[in-house]
Design an enzyme around this catalytic site. Structure first.
Site, PDB file in Angstrom:
ATOM      1  N   HIS A  62       0.825  -1.211   0.000  1.00 46.80           N
ATOM      2  CA  HIS A  62       0.000   0.000   0.000  1.00 46.80           C
ATOM      3  C   HIS A  62       0.860   1.263   0.000  1.00 46.80           C
ATOM      4  CE1 HIS A  62      -3.897  -2.167   1.428  1.00 46.80           C
ATOM      5  NE2 HIS A  62      -3.717  -2.210   0.130  1.00 46.80           N
ATOM      6  N   HIS A  95      -0.616  -8.843   0.744  1.00 46.02           N
ATOM      7  CA  HIS A  95      -1.697  -8.968   1.735  1.00 46.02           C
ATOM      8  C   HIS A  95      -2.370 -10.328   1.711  1.00 46.02           C
ATOM      9  CE1 HIS A  95      -1.315  -4.698   0.458  1.00 46.02           C
ATOM     10  NE2 HIS A  95      -1.214  -4.555   1.759  1.00 46.02           N
ATOM     11  N   GLU A 147      -6.138  -7.871   3.379  1.00 49.75           N
ATOM     12  CA  GLU A 147      -5.618  -8.976   4.203  1.00 49.75           C
ATOM     13  C   GLU A 147      -6.764  -9.699   4.914  1.00 49.75           C
ATOM     14  OE1 GLU A 147      -2.358  -8.179   6.999  1.00 49.75           O
ATOM     15  OE2 GLU A 147      -3.179  -9.750   8.286  1.00 49.75           O
ATOM     16  N   THR A 186      -2.370  -8.623  10.733  1.00 48.48           N
ATOM     17  CA  THR A 186      -0.953  -8.440  11.107  1.00 48.48           C
ATOM     18  C   THR A 186      -0.571  -6.989  11.387  1.00 48.48           C
ATOM     19  OG1 THR A 186      -0.394  -8.274   8.763  1.00 48.48           O
ATOM     20  CG2 THR A 186      -0.156 -10.448   9.794  1.00 48.48           C
ATOM     21  N   CYS A 216       2.457  -8.612  13.426  1.00 48.61           N
ATOM     22  CA  CYS A 216       3.813  -9.001  13.028  1.00 48.61           C
ATOM     23  C   CYS A 216       4.868  -8.154  13.720  1.00 48.61           C
ATOM     24  CB  CYS A 216       3.947  -8.918  11.509  1.00 48.61           C
ATOM     25  SG  CYS A 216       4.133  -7.240  10.922  1.00 48.61           S
ATOM     26  N   SER A 244      -3.004   2.833   3.639  1.00 47.11           N
ATOM     27  CA  SER A 244      -2.190   1.810   4.294  1.00 47.11           C
ATOM     28  C   SER A 244      -2.677   1.609   5.726  1.00 47.11           C
ATOM     29  CB  SER A 244      -0.717   2.236   4.298  1.00 47.11           C
ATOM     30  OG  SER A 244      -0.016   1.607   5.349  1.00 47.11           O
ATOM     31  N   SER A 245      -3.012   0.385   6.062  1.00 47.52           N
ATOM     32  CA  SER A 245      -3.505   0.091   7.412  1.00 47.52           C
ATOM     33  C   SER A 245      -2.440   0.415   8.455  1.00 47.52           C
ATOM     34  CB  SER A 245      -3.912  -1.383   7.503  1.00 47.52           C
ATOM     35  OG  SER A 245      -4.184  -1.735   8.829  1.00 47.52           O
ATOM     36  N   ASN A 246      -1.216  -0.043   8.209  1.00 48.24           N
ATOM     37  CA  ASN A 246      -0.223   0.161   9.271  1.00 48.24           C
ATOM     38  C   ASN A 246       0.171   1.626   9.406  1.00 48.24           C
ATOM     39  OD1 ASN A 246       2.874   0.359   8.356  1.00 48.24           O
ATOM     40  ND2 ASN A 246       1.795  -0.873   6.843  1.00 48.24           N
ATOM     41  N   SER A 289       5.309   0.010   4.448  1.00 51.36           N
ATOM     42  CA  SER A 289       5.292   0.005   2.978  1.00 51.36           C
ATOM     43  C   SER A 289       5.885   1.291   2.386  1.00 51.36           C
ATOM     44  CB  SER A 289       3.851  -0.180   2.486  1.00 51.36           C
ATOM     45  OG  SER A 289       2.964   0.631   3.225  1.00 51.36           O
TER      46      SER A 289
HETATM   47  S1  SF4 Z   1       3.756  -5.494   7.777  1.00 53.82           S
HETATM   48 FE1  SF4 Z   1       5.337  -6.463   6.552  1.00 53.82          FE
HETATM   49  S2  SF4 Z   1       6.179  -8.167   7.793  1.00 53.82           S
HETATM   50 FE2  SF4 Z   1       4.225  -7.490   8.697  1.00 53.82          FE
HETATM   51  S3  SF4 Z   1       2.734  -8.916   7.801  1.00 53.82           S
HETATM   52 FE3  SF4 Z   1       2.740  -7.036   6.532  1.00 53.82          FE
HETATM   53  S4  SF4 Z   1       4.205  -7.466   4.889  1.00 53.82           S
HETATM   54 FE4  SF4 Z   1       4.550  -8.994   6.515  1.00 53.82          FE
END
Ligand code: SF4
Length: 328
Positions: A62, A95, A147, A186, A216, A244-246, A289
């Site tokens: 993402h 994902h 995901e 994750t 993760c 982007s989720s993260n 990402s």
């Molecule tokens: S953030 Fe990165 S290491 Fe964590 S699950 Fe997603 S792709 Fe994999």
């Protein structure tokens, strides 16, 4: 910029004195994780091996900068497989996808490779195991995220309930005696997931946890590093894509830490200078990402307007690497 090398160029000193000082703390780890690096490398390897075009179903990761760079090399991003001509090479994103997507690729005579992150694939396997063991799966994650769609698609419809909030978990109305197991997206917030898991344990008699944590290492480390600097920062920039989720979880964490000026921006063009007015300390992090070049670009812009004092807070070292995707 102050710090190492400051004052070495005598001619620059007067100009720097006119600029307001800004202390910058870079959170570390930040930026690319092992899963993202593997997925990008898979597209590049496919382009080298098969030549352009190589199709990629959905954003490989993402981030628009990453996608534009791959597009320039010959990758073609599509939403669905019916946009890919028969016989073409197609990659699935980091994902993960439901098995039904791989089946569809076969039916369409596509040559498909799955660039799913091994840590997402681990969650897939767990969900299948819990379902086969007779448990209803509660997946803590964001409705509609690829995901979550891919994980849910590993088992028959109805076998997984996706919960994003405490209220959604209560509203499921499942019987207390139902054996359940939980899995977690994750890139979910570590703290939000912990609150939902605590409620699960209160609502159900038999709750099975994953063998190891689903959130993760990269998500955990980036969130912890940001938490460690958030209290010292008057303003925080999270470098990452709005989809982007993260990246969004990092921005949430900065706000929850009480920072009144949080920007989630993908590159320097999106920088809101007004949000930095009066800030003495700026925290910067980037999503898993996000290429480091986007952070570097923003630092360069800041250097044009501030006398920067740059430091880095490293929460932990990361040495995780995944084996490259085989393109047999
Ligand atoms: S953030 Fe990165 S290491 Fe964590 S699950 Fe997603 S792709 Fe994999």
């Amino acid at each position: 910029m102050s710090g190492p090398g400051r004052g070495q160029l005598v001619a620059e000193a007067p100009a720097a004195q006119l600029l307001p000082r800004l202390r910058i703390i870079l959170a570390a780890p930040r930026g690319f994780c092992a899963g993202v690096e593997r997925a990008i490398a898979a597209v590049e390897a496919a382009l080298r091996r098969f030549g352009a075009p190589v199709y990629v179903r959905r954003p490989i990761v993402h981030n628009r900068t990453v996608m534009r760079t791959l597009e320039a090399k010959g990758a073609v991003f599509v939403e669905e497989l019916d946009e890919v001509p028969p016989g073409a090479i197609v990659l699935f994103s980091a994902h993960g996808v439901a098995p039904a997507v791989a089946e569809e690729a076969k039916e369409r005579a596509l040559i498909a490779y799955d660039a799913v992150c091994p840590l997402v694939a681990k969650v897939h396997r767990e969900v299948v195991r819990h379902h086969r063991g007779g448990r209803h799966v509660l997946l803590i994650g964001h409705h509609g995220h690829p995901e979550v769609e891919g994980t849910t698609g590993q088992v028959p419809p109805g076998a997984v309930s996706v919960v994003q909030t405490l209220d959604q978990l209560r509203a499921l109305g499942l019987p207390r005696a139902l054996p359940v197991a939980y899995a977690v997206q994750t890139t979910y917030s570590v703290e939000d997931a912990a609150a939902i898991i605590a409620l699960m344990r209160a609502l159900f008699d038999d709750v099975q946890a994953p063998a190891t944590g689903d959130i993760c290492y990269a998500t955990t480390n980036r969130q912890a590093a940001l938490r460690a600097i958030a209290g010292q920062a008057d303003a925080i920039i999270v470098v990452g894509a709005s989809f982007s989720s993260n990246a969004n979880r990092l921005a949430d964490i900065a706000r929850e830490a009480g920072c009144g000026s949080v920007q989630l921006i993908e590159d320097g063009a999106e920088l809101d200078w007004a949000m930095l007015a009066g800030a003495e300390t700026l925290g910067i992090t980037s999503a898993a990402s996000t290429p480091e070049s986007c952070v570097a670009e923003i630092l360069e812009l800041l250097e044009g307007r501030f006398d920067l004092e740059l430091s880095e807070h490293r929460e932990t070292d990361e040495a995780i690497m995944f084996k490259q995707l085989r393109l047999d």
